[in-house]
Enzyme design. Structure first.
Site, PDB file in Angstrom:
ATOM      1  N   GLU A 121     -24.212  -5.052 -10.318  1.00 54.07           N
ATOM      2  CA  GLU A 121     -24.787  -4.978  -8.974  1.00 54.07           C
ATOM      3  C   GLU A 121     -23.772  -4.316  -8.047  1.00 54.07           C
ATOM      4  OE1 GLU A 121     -27.701  -6.268  -9.267  1.00 54.07           O
ATOM      5  OE2 GLU A 121     -28.465  -6.672  -7.256  1.00 54.07           O
ATOM      6  N   LYS A 149     -33.838 -18.887  -6.811  1.00 56.01           N
ATOM      7  CA  LYS A 149     -33.686 -18.253  -5.494  1.00 56.01           C
ATOM      8  C   LYS A 149     -33.365 -19.284  -4.426  1.00 56.01           C
ATOM      9  CE  LYS A 149     -35.510 -14.413  -4.843  1.00 56.01           C
ATOM     10  NZ  LYS A 149     -35.076 -13.013  -4.769  1.00 56.01           N
ATOM     11  N   LYS A 169     -26.294 -14.866  -8.213  1.00 55.82           N
ATOM     12  CA  LYS A 169     -27.193 -13.721  -8.226  1.00 55.82           C
ATOM     13  C   LYS A 169     -26.789 -12.835  -7.046  1.00 55.82           C
ATOM     14  CE  LYS A 169     -32.104 -12.537  -8.363  1.00 55.82           C
ATOM     15  NZ  LYS A 169     -32.007 -11.450  -7.412  1.00 55.82           N
ATOM     16  N   CYS A 223     -35.149  -0.832  38.214  1.00 54.37           N
ATOM     17  CA  CYS A 223     -35.020  -0.181  39.522  1.00 54.37           C
ATOM     18  C   CYS A 223     -36.010   0.965  39.702  1.00 54.37           C
ATOM     19  CB  CYS A 223     -33.595   0.312  39.734  1.00 54.37           C
ATOM     20  SG  CYS A 223     -33.204   1.748  38.733  1.00 54.37           S
ATOM     21  N   ASP A 250       0.847  -1.201   0.000  1.00 52.03           N
ATOM     22  CA  ASP A 250       0.000   0.000   0.000  1.00 52.03           C
ATOM     23  C   ASP A 250       0.880   1.248   0.000  1.00 52.03           C
ATOM     24  OD1 ASP A 250      -1.963  -1.808   0.247  1.00 52.03           O
ATOM     25  OD2 ASP A 250      -2.695  -1.138   2.216  1.00 52.03           O
ATOM     26  N   ASP A 264     -26.581 -10.034  -4.297  1.00 55.34           N
ATOM     27  CA  ASP A 264     -27.662  -9.415  -3.541  1.00 55.34           C
ATOM     28  C   ASP A 264     -27.291  -7.985  -3.173  1.00 55.34           C
ATOM     29  OD1 ASP A 264     -30.009  -9.105  -2.268  1.00 55.34           O
ATOM     30  OD2 ASP A 264     -29.558 -10.414  -0.576  1.00 55.34           O
ATOM     31  N   CYS A 278     -31.049   4.617  32.205  1.00 57.98           N
ATOM     32  CA  CYS A 278     -31.247   4.640  33.639  1.00 57.98           C
ATOM     33  C   CYS A 278     -29.910   5.112  34.196  1.00 57.98           C
ATOM     34  CB  CYS A 278     -31.562   3.226  34.126  1.00 57.98           C
ATOM     35  SG  CYS A 278     -31.349   3.016  35.893  1.00 57.98           S
ATOM     36  N   TYR A 329     -22.583  -7.957 -15.009  1.00 56.53           N
ATOM     37  CA  TYR A 329     -22.987  -9.264 -15.533  1.00 56.53           C
ATOM     38  C   TYR A 329     -23.771  -9.198 -16.832  1.00 56.53           C
ATOM     39  CZ  TYR A 329     -26.743  -7.560 -12.526  1.00 56.53           C
ATOM     40  OH  TYR A 329     -27.667  -6.771 -11.911  1.00 56.53           O
ATOM     41  N   LYS A 347     -28.798 -18.298 -17.549  1.00 58.35           N
ATOM     42  CA  LYS A 347     -29.022 -17.541 -18.783  1.00 58.35           C
ATOM     43  C   LYS A 347     -28.760 -18.424 -19.992  1.00 58.35           C
ATOM     44  CE  LYS A 347     -27.644 -13.282 -16.512  1.00 58.35           C
ATOM     45  NZ  LYS A 347     -26.610 -12.258 -16.294  1.00 58.35           N
ATOM     46  N   CYS A 380     -28.307   0.444  39.877  1.00 60.51           N
ATOM     47  CA  CYS A 380     -29.420  -0.331  39.308  1.00 60.51           C
ATOM     48  C   CYS A 380     -28.972  -1.789  39.135  1.00 60.51           C
ATOM     49  CB  CYS A 380     -29.819   0.269  37.966  1.00 60.51           C
ATOM     50  SG  CYS A 380     -30.956  -0.767  37.026  1.00 60.51           S
ATOM     51  N   TYR A 412       2.178   2.028  -3.467  1.00 51.68           N
ATOM     52  CA  TYR A 412       1.076   2.558  -4.276  1.00 51.68           C
ATOM     53  C   TYR A 412       0.813   4.019  -3.897  1.00 51.68           C
ATOM     54  CZ  TYR A 412      -3.576   3.428  -6.090  1.00 51.68           C
ATOM     55  OH  TYR A 412      -4.636   4.003  -6.746  1.00 51.68           O
ATOM     56  N   ASP A 413       0.726   4.266  -2.578  1.00 53.55           N
ATOM     57  CA  ASP A 413       0.435   5.632  -2.117  1.00 53.55           C
ATOM     58  C   ASP A 413       1.482   6.631  -2.578  1.00 53.55           C
ATOM     59  OD1 ASP A 413      -1.802   4.759  -0.900  1.00 53.55           O
ATOM     60  OD2 ASP A 413      -0.938   4.652   1.121  1.00 53.55           O
ATOM     61  N   GLU A 463     -24.521 -18.339 -13.099  1.00 52.09           N
ATOM     62  CA  GLU A 463     -23.638 -17.457 -12.301  1.00 52.09           C
ATOM     63  C   GLU A 463     -24.366 -17.022 -11.034  1.00 52.09           C
ATOM     64  OE1 GLU A 463     -23.725 -14.919 -15.669  1.00 52.09           O
ATOM     65  OE2 GLU A 463     -24.750 -13.301 -14.603  1.00 52.09           O
ATOM     66  N   CYS A 519     -37.111   3.235  34.852  1.00 51.87           N
ATOM     67  CA  CYS A 519     -36.341   2.018  34.605  1.00 51.87           C
ATOM     68  C   CYS A 519     -37.183   0.775  34.933  1.00 51.87           C
ATOM     69  CB  CYS A 519     -35.080   2.037  35.469  1.00 51.87           C
ATOM     70  SG  CYS A 519     -34.165   0.490  35.376  1.00 51.87           S
TER      71      CYS A 519
HETATM   72  S1  IVH Z   1     -29.276 -10.447 -15.231  1.00 47.90           S
HETATM   73  C1  IVH Z   1     -31.671  -8.673 -18.635  1.00 47.90           C
HETATM   74  N1  IVH Z   1     -27.482 -11.399 -13.605  1.00 47.90           N
HETATM   75  O1  IVH Z   1     -31.282  -9.535  -9.826  1.00 47.90           O
HETATM   76  C2  IVH Z   1     -30.686  -8.965 -17.551  1.00 47.90           C
HETATM   77  N2  IVH Z   1     -29.189 -10.018 -12.707  1.00 47.90           N
HETATM   78  O2  IVH Z   1     -34.087 -10.122  -9.361  1.00 47.90           O
HETATM   79  C3  IVH Z   1     -31.351  -9.122 -16.235  1.00 47.90           C
HETATM   80  N3  IVH Z   1     -28.956  -9.606 -10.282  1.00 47.90           N
HETATM   81  O3  IVH Z   1     -32.585  -6.714 -11.464  1.00 47.90           O
HETATM   82  C4  IVH Z   1     -30.438  -9.185 -15.094  1.00 47.90           C
HETATM   83  N4  IVH Z   1     -27.124 -10.799 -10.001  1.00 47.90           N
HETATM   84  O4  IVH Z   1     -30.320  -6.468 -10.202  1.00 47.90           O
HETATM   85  C5  IVH Z   1     -28.591 -10.644 -13.726  1.00 47.90           C
HETATM   86  N5  IVH Z   1     -25.793 -12.285 -12.264  1.00 47.90           N
HETATM   87  C6  IVH Z   1     -26.886 -11.533 -12.398  1.00 47.90           C
HETATM   88  C7  IVH Z   1     -27.471 -10.870 -11.303  1.00 47.90           C
HETATM   89  C8  IVH Z   1     -28.628 -10.122 -11.493  1.00 47.90           C
HETATM   90  C9  IVH Z   1     -28.033 -10.019  -9.419  1.00 47.90           C
HETATM   91  C10 IVH Z   1     -30.108  -8.763  -9.922  1.00 47.90           C
HETATM   92  C11 IVH Z   1     -30.438  -7.675 -10.918  1.00 47.90           C
HETATM   93  C12 IVH Z   1     -31.872  -7.904 -11.301  1.00 47.90           C
HETATM   94  C13 IVH Z   1     -32.376  -8.687 -10.138  1.00 47.90           C
HETATM   95  C14 IVH Z   1     -33.604  -9.481 -10.495  1.00 47.90           C
END
Ligand code: IVH
Length: 698
Positions: free
Chosen positions: A195, A343, A136, A440, A54, A138, A455, A247, A319, A460, A57-58, A134, A437
């Site tokens: 995301e 999910k 998903k 007490c 680091d 969150d 309190c 993605y 996909k 107490c 880099y700095d 792949e 409280c």
């Molecule tokens: S593809 C047309 N890929 O999940 C493309 N979405 O519940 C549509 N999300 O709105 C999205 N990981 O925000 C895609 N690997 C991933 C994802 C992903 C998270 C989210 C995305 C979407 C939501 C739908």
């Protein structure tokens, strides 16, 4: 973007700039400095495999800042220095997406996926199909637009057609490249979807800082990430360490009438292309399959390893891999027909709030705790959840009898997400905060800028018990065999009244209690005796002074020869100490001005505890000098605290999380997510307990 065989060349270029630093780097080298900095940012933020310290880099970063300060005409918007913004954002204007940001259809089990496969095959006809799978992520979805290789706009999803422009905030996120060589592939403009998320480690650190300030923690990292994008101060955004995974390439235009790059013909190779362009895409996590059975298996494997990932995922996305086929399948107004989300088991559940209990903590803070109809969330039964303070209750509009949505994100303490106001019957009752409280009965007080009622009767019984529990706890004086239940029992029976009372316990009386055999009394006696020699910083932490955590306790212990020396410290003097701000200094000052506290310290000293600083932390000597360590999992011969003490005694440092700054991860039995994370950072040495002991002996 960076070929592996070019790494030695990048390192040579780095070395020659580092050497030039002494004389000062000429302004003609500005692009070279930027290129080298970008290379190292990519190693750090995208590959998690840094090749310089680091500090190095700095130094280069500062050299670039200097050249730009002297030659403002040379500043470019994609310079590594230009992430940092100094002005507050006034508003987040609404902007149209180039292509609507659709959502995904959901599936929850193998049958749903078989159904999806059937529909895809019906529509696809005879075309061969493969699926790319792949994680998903969150977090919150965003779109990024690049024009002529530069990031020009970033926006949130909004209603899918138009979202909020958050470019300045997104520029603070290091895994988003400010420029990417799209032109190499003939692309002039591109819209990318991804995301934004906060990883688990940063999330728990962030929540800790909120609770330390008396604020309510957030329910999940997703809210933390999306909330951060709405901050008006970009400098605050930097501090939150967000990350972005991309993605989907939702749109691109070509520079001339060229052919589309071959890479965009399949989703998997598009992910590779995005990775090569310098983005963090799930190129490594994704897998391509020819049958839905294999897809189903991969999804369940990922559900098992979900908790070992450094970030939250709530499922997988499947996909259709062939982009031509995606186009053929098209979309509904809500989601593409060529993709589906699988999910994972919900970590959310709904239940009923059946009552509120008010608990009094060690500092007198009165915390409302919601009692719930027991419900399983993410494999754990939940029947009560802290609802923090009065403001929090008002903000969430919680009422007794409400149906509430609760969430347990990963290893995070469960939280109430919201009350389901639509299903109220009218019978729900407002939550009344007590004026006095609950233990007490003395009057409660609230400081103006604080959210908590307290309190202030330090006698107490609830506070006395909590203070003793903290005093004997593992990270404080670590009196084994005492424990919460025993503290409560001893206090209730009148055998223990205050902290010094621990050292005058009448063991003959204990012998008459149920469950106290000779052996357990001997063990307890011995543990109490041993605690007298705990180092001063542990005692300071054990005293439970407000805002004084383990780190501040160490700082304080190192500052004096005897704990009572603090009696003569002014608030200003205290503020000179590392990480001691106005609030912390005020609290320490008050503690040492209080006559009762001083007399307790005198009593403890008379009872044989060490108030003198016998061995100040002397860092940087010994054979672990300058090295950082982290322990994870269960060690077999050493206690974790002993091992950490050994590191410090030999000049090393114990750190709290896995990062590129970590030198050694000592992994014991059943090591979990820290080990997984460390494996991804090649500079970390992963060793076992024996190897650690060998290191000490070297
Ligand atoms: S593809 C047309 N890929 O999940 C493309 N979405 O519940 C549509 N999300 O709105 C999205 N990981 O925000 C895609 N690997 C991933 C994802 C992903 C998270 C989210 C995305 C979407 C939501 C739908």
């Amino acid at each position: 973007m960076y070929r592996k065989d070019e790494t030695p060349v990048w390192m040579e270029r780095t070395q020659s700039l580092l050497q030039a630093l002494k004389k000062g780097i000429e302004s003609s080298k500005i692009e070279e400095v930027r290129a080298v900095l970008r290379f190292h940012e990519h190693r750090y933020y995208i590959m998690s495999d840094p090749l310089v310290s680091d500090f190095e880099y700095d130094q280069l970063f500062k050299a670039l800042e200097k050249i730009e300060k002297e030659n403002p005409n040379l500043i470019t918007p994609d310079s590594p220095t230009q992430r940092v913004a100094y002005e507050l954002t006034k508003e987040f204007p609404t902007v149209q997406h180039l292509v609507p940001m659709l959502s995904l259809d959901n599936s929850y089990n193998a049958e749903d996926l078989l159904d999806f496969d059937r529909k895809v095959r019906e529509l696809a006809g005879l075309a061969p199909i493969s699926y790319c799978v792949e994680p998903k992520f969150d977090g919150g979805s965003i779109s990024l637009i690049y024009e002529n290789d530069k990031l020009v706009r970033a926006a949130t999803r909004g209603d899918g057609v138009a979202g909020d422009e958050v470019t300045t905030n997104i520029r603070q996120i290091h895994s988003v490249p400010l420029s990417a060589p799209f032109s190499k592939f003939g692309i002039q403009q591109a819209e990318i979807r991804g995301e934004v998320l906060m990883n688990k480690e940063n999330f728990s650190r962030y929540n800790q800082s909120l609770t330390a300030q008396g604020l309510a923690p957030l329910a999940n990292p997703r809210n933390a990430a999306t909330g951060t994008l709405r901050l008006k101060d970009p400098r605050e955004v930097v501090k939150r360490n967000l990350e972005v995974f991309v993605y989907h390439l939702s749109y691109f235009s070509l520079q001339q009438e060229e052919q589309s790059p071959a890479a965009v013909q399949s989703h998997a190779s598009t992910l590779e292309l995005l990775w090569d362009l310098g983005f963090r895409s799930p190129a490594r996590e994704k897998k391509v399959f020819n049958t839905i059975q294999e897809v189903i298996e991969y999804c369940s494997t990922f559900e098992v390893i979900r908790d070992t990932l450094p970030y939250e995922i709530d499922g997988m996305v499947i996909k259709v891999n062939e982009v031509a086929l995606q186009d053929k399948l098209g979309m509904t107004s809500h989601h593409p027909r060529w993709a589906v989300a699988f999910k994972f088991k919900a970590r959310q559940a709904t239940t009923q709030l059946i009552g509120i209990e008010f608990q009094v903590g060690r500092t007198g803070a009165v915390t409302p705790v919601a009692k719930l109809e027991p419900v399983a969330v993410g494999g754990v039964m939940v029947s009560s959840i802290s609802v923090h303070n009065q403001e929090y209750i008002a903000e969430k509009d919680l009422r007794i009898g409400d149906h509430v949505l609760i969430e347990r994100a990963g290893d995070v303490i469960p939280q109430i997400v919201k009350s389901l106001t639509e299903v109220r019957t009218g019978q729900e009752k407002q939550i009344q905060f007590p004026m006095s409280c609950p233990v007490c009965a003395s009057k409660l007080y609230k400081e103006e800028e604080e959210a908590v009622w307290r309190c202030i009767n330090i006698e107490c019984p609830a506070q006395v018990i909590e203070r003793i529990i903290h005093f004997v706890s593992k990270d404080a004086l670590d009196i084994r065999g005492f424990g919460e239940a025993n503290v409560r029992k001893f206090v209730e029976l009148g055998l223990l009244r205050d902290i010094p009372g621990i050292y005058t316990l009448d063991f003959t009386q204990l012998a008459s209690l149920e469950g106290f055999g000779k052996k357990s009394i001997e063990n307890l006696q011995q543990a109490i005796e041993l605690s007298k020699n705990q180092p001063l910083h542990r005692l300071i932490y054990a005293l439970g002074i407000r805002y004084v955590g383990e780190t501040t306790a160490r700082t304080l212990a190192n500052a004096v020869n005897h704990l009572l020396d603090f009696q003569s410290y002014s608030e200003e003097q205290l503020q000179q100490l590392e990480d001691v701000g106005v609030k912390v200094a005020g609290s320490i000052y008050e503690f040492f001005k209080n006559a009762d506290n001083i007399s307790m310290l005198h009593d403890l000293e008379k009872l044989g505890l060490t108030l003198r600083n016998e061995k100040k932390d002397t860092p940087a000597t010994g054979n672990l000098s300058g090295k950082t360590f982290l322990f994870t999992g269960t060690l077999s011969t050493l206690k974790r605290s002993e091992a950490e003490e050994m590191v410090r005694a030999n000049g090393g440092q114990v750190v709290s999380g896995v990062s590129a700054k970590l030198n050694y991860l000592v992994a014991g039995e059943e090591a979990g997510s820290k080990l997984e994370k460390a494996k991804k950072i090649p500079s970390i040495h992963i060793i076992n307990e024996q190897e650690f002991i060998n290191l000490l002996g070297e």
